[in-house]
Design a protein around this motif. Structure first.
Motif, PDB file in Angstrom:
ATOM      1  N   UNK A 158       1.479  -1.584  -0.106  1.00 14.27           N
ATOM      2  CA  UNK A 158      -0.060   0.170  -0.048  1.00 14.27           C
ATOM      3  C   UNK A 158       0.691   1.632   0.176  1.00 14.27           C
ATOM      4  N   UNK A 159       0.436   2.753  -0.725  1.00  7.79           N
ATOM      5  CA  UNK A 159       1.419   3.471  -0.704  1.00  7.79           C
ATOM      6  C   UNK A 159      -0.397   4.801  -0.170  1.00  7.79           C
ATOM      7  N   UNK A 160       0.513   6.034  -0.117  1.00 12.80           N
ATOM      8  CA  UNK A 160      -0.321   7.065  -0.312  1.00 12.80           C
ATOM      9  C   UNK A 160       0.720   8.554  -0.570  1.00 12.80           C
ATOM     10  N   UNK A 161      -0.088   8.808  -1.368  1.00 10.97           N
ATOM     11  CA  UNK A 161       0.655  10.241  -1.587  1.00 10.97           C
ATOM     12  C   UNK A 161       0.127  11.377  -0.879  1.00 10.97           C
ATOM     13  N   UNK A 162       0.984  11.836   0.069  1.00 12.09           N
ATOM     14  CA  UNK A 162       0.602  13.248   0.187  1.00 12.09           C
ATOM     15  C   UNK A 162       1.941  13.764   1.133  1.00 12.09           C
ATOM     16  N   UNK A 163       1.889  15.085   1.895  1.00 12.36           N
ATOM     17  CA  UNK A 163       2.946  15.688   2.118  1.00 12.36           C
ATOM     18  C   UNK A 163       3.634  15.516   3.887  1.00 12.36           C
ATOM     19  N   UNK A 164       3.011  14.071   4.403  1.00  5.92           N
ATOM     20  CA  UNK A 164       2.843  13.693   5.369  1.00  5.92           C
ATOM     21  C   UNK A 164       4.596  13.589   6.408  1.00  5.92           C
ATOM     22  N   UNK A 165       5.737  13.956   5.213  1.00  4.77           N
ATOM     23  CA  UNK A 165       6.783  14.117   5.605  1.00  4.77           C
ATOM     24  C   UNK A 165       7.192  15.395   6.488  1.00  4.77           C
TER      25      UNK A 165
END
Lengths: 178, 417
Positions: free
Chosen positions: A107-114
């Motif tokens: 699973x992958x998620x694309x967002x600015x969590x970093x």
């Protein structure tokens, strides 16, 4: 292969932008190692030698832009999955890496969590709600298309194609007997 | 309505009247390219549980990554691939010595305008130089294409990169694309279809257009394309024997961005370690000591590349303590270089000529590096560890810059060689 869970909680390993496939899984091993367990022993070898020593099942990799750029080598996904990584959250993914994650059922998620989490902290990914929650912020992420979700939900492309071909066979048999 | 190249090819292959960016389509590729990873793909294919390839005629298999085999493991890998190819009736099989897959595929007539090509190698973008829509995929999905003949693709947004101006002497397509990648960044075209056009591209040879499309992968592009013209048709004339229909975008297609470059005053470009987008003019790195120079790979191993190097090296000798490795991209290139005397020039100048193949580019054999060493390479990647050692450094440049540097023993400006 294990079915995908709709909510994942894991401990964060944090990296920067443009983490490439050569530092995730060095090219020199691509034709000498074929056992996924052995691949896992070299995961992120040229970027973070501590990763393999300390990664625990369900840990989540959080990174910046263009994660997985470079080679099409699928071992760069397999080695992380076999090492126990539960998901990858990045600001963006290189396209073949993105496809390889889907096809391997990672699973992958694309967002600015970093931007709002540090290494070692806990992070939650809610795939149903399309949201990553860190100790400091909530980051919505775009849902994956239904076609792509079907592959991930089946546990990857191989089980997905197996199921699809079985369905085709069944329909053909029904058509023959009709 | 007006459409981009990507929209037109994918709509046609999906049998739809039109498609929009972001749409997922299921398409049947015209060609599936695999290389030394064919054995791993064959094992995945077996796991799917299908006995025979959906269409053996689309498969093109080229052994190139570790050729000839470096050890028992890679020899077993090749043996397994030969058995699979025989068993499945794949006729387009090119064994050790034919060359790099991205050179052999078009040479043998497997790329044509409007074709949809998928390949389990990131530099499959190269075949856009023939007007094909050509994209890299992973191993598992290559196995799925073998089983079903189909693949899902997302219709990409498109960028138009318009390049104008005549290239200064000693510069080539490699300098142009390094400059563009330095400007746009390693993810500057992520998931995008990139159409290269403009007078500079029109003036380029097919080999040079292959350099642009090859390196489109290094800015994250899904595919790169140069639209076919008379040069393309002449190049393909004796190689492709099936009728094809060229695909050209509409002039007013919906491009996300149109980016203009003028190369008239461009200096030779170099990508410093360890990123392909870490690009500077050669004058900023002139004098950097090198241990090795590599001329070859799917980016710059064609006859025009070897000719440029030979012109610089003819009658001279590389610096003491420097290794110069030359890898022609294919048997056809090697033969051309032999017949034109280019190989004699290079060998006389001190070059070590290796067999056609990927060589040390992926760090598996034939010129790996030791800690502290520096290579100037005409390849497409300089990532840490790429040539087998994470404490070594790789600079990327054109064949002219690599040849001039081999002469000097340090990075040199080819305009002064």
């Amino acid at each position: 292969m294990e079915r995908m869970k709709s909510k994942l909680v894991g401990c964060v390993w944090k990296y920067g932008d443009d983490v490439n496939t050569d530092v995730i899984f060095p090219g020199k091993y691509t034709y000498s190692i074929s056992d996924p367990k052995e691949m896992a022993q070299h995961a992120l070898e040229d970027l973070d030698p501590d990763f393999v020593k300390n990664v625990r099942p369900g840990d989540i990799i959080v990174a910046g832009r263009n994660f997985g750029c470079g080679s099409s080598r699928e071992q760069a996904v397999v080695c992380l999955k076999e090492a126990g990584v539960g998901a990858i959250v990045a600001k963006s993914f290189a396209r073949i890496y993105f496809r390889n994650c889907i096809n391997q059922g990672l699973p992958i998620a694309q967002c600015d969590a970093a931007d709002s989490v540090e290494a070692g902290e806990e992070l939650t990914i809610d795939f149903a709600a399309g949201e990553v929650t860190t100790p400091r912020a909530e980051h919505p992420f775009p849902p994956l298309s239904p076609e792509v979700m079907d592959i991930l939900a089946a546990g990857g492309l191989i089980p997905y194609v197996q199921k699809k071909l079985e369905g085709d066979d069944k329909r053909e048999r029904e058509a023959d007997s009709a | 309505m007006a459409f981009t190249f990507a929209q037109k090819v994918l709509a046609r292959k999906a049998d739809l009247s039109h498609v929009v960016p972001g749409q997922i389509v299921t398409v049947r590729p015209d060609k599936l390219l695999t290389h030394d990873n064919t054995a791993a793909i064959a094992r995945k294919f077996a796991r799917i549980g299908v006995q025979h390839l959906a269409d053996p005629a689309i498969s093109v298999v080229v052994l190139d990554h570790v050729v000839p085999a470096a050890n028992e493991t890679t020899a077993r890998n090749h043996k397994e691939i030969r058995a699979f190819v025989r068993q499945q009736g794949i006729t387009a099989f090119y064994d050790v010595g034919e060359g790099i897959c991205h050179q052999v595929l078009p040479e043998k007539g497997h790329a044509w305008p409007g074709a949809l090509i998928v390949g389990s190698d990131s530099h499959t973008t190269t075949h856009g130089a023939f007007g094909a829509f050509s994209v890299g995929i992973g191993r598992t999905e290559a196995a799925a294409v073998m089983a079903t003949g189909e693949i899902w693709l997302r219709v990409p947004q498109s960028l138009r990169i318009v390049i104008n101006g005549s290239l200064p002497p000693s510069l080539s397509a490699k300098d142009v694309i390094l400059h563009i990648i330095g400007d746009l960044g390693a993810d500057g075209a992520d998931y995008r279809s990139v159409e290269f056009s403009g007078e500079t591209v029109r003036d380029m040879s097919i080999a040079s257009r292959m350099v642009l499309c090859n390196m489109a992968a290094e800015m994250g592009a899904k595919n790169g394309v140069v639209l076919p013209d008379g040069k393309t048709r002449r190049w393909l004339q004796d190689r492709v024997h099936l009728p094809y229909v060229e695909v050209h975008p509409d002039a007013d297609g919906a491009y996300e961005r149109v980016i203009q470059y003028d190369v008239t005053a461009l200096a030779p470009q170099v990508a410093r370690p360890h990123r392909v987008d870490n690009v500077v003019g050669v004058t900023e790195v002139v004098g950097t000591r090198i241990d090795q120079a590599l001329i070859g790979t799917c980016t710059n191993g064609r006859l025009e590349d070897l000719q440029v190097a030979a012109e610089i090296l003819r009658g001279r000798h590389i610096a003491p303590g420097v290794r110069l490795l030359v890898l022609p991209a294919s048997r056809e290139v090697l033969l051309g270089a032999l017949q034109s005397g280019v190989i004699a020039d290079l060998v006389s100048a001190g070059a070590t000529v290796l067999n056609p193949g990927c060589g040390p580019c992926l760090g598996a054999h034939q010129g790996c590096m030791a800690p502290g060493e520096v290579t100037i390479s005409t390849a497409n990647r300089n990532f840490k560890g790429r040539m087998g050692c994470k404490e070594a450094e790789i600079y990327l440049a054109s064949p002219a810059t690599a040849a001039a540097s081999a002469l000097a023993g340090a990075i040199a400006d080819p305009r002064e060689a």
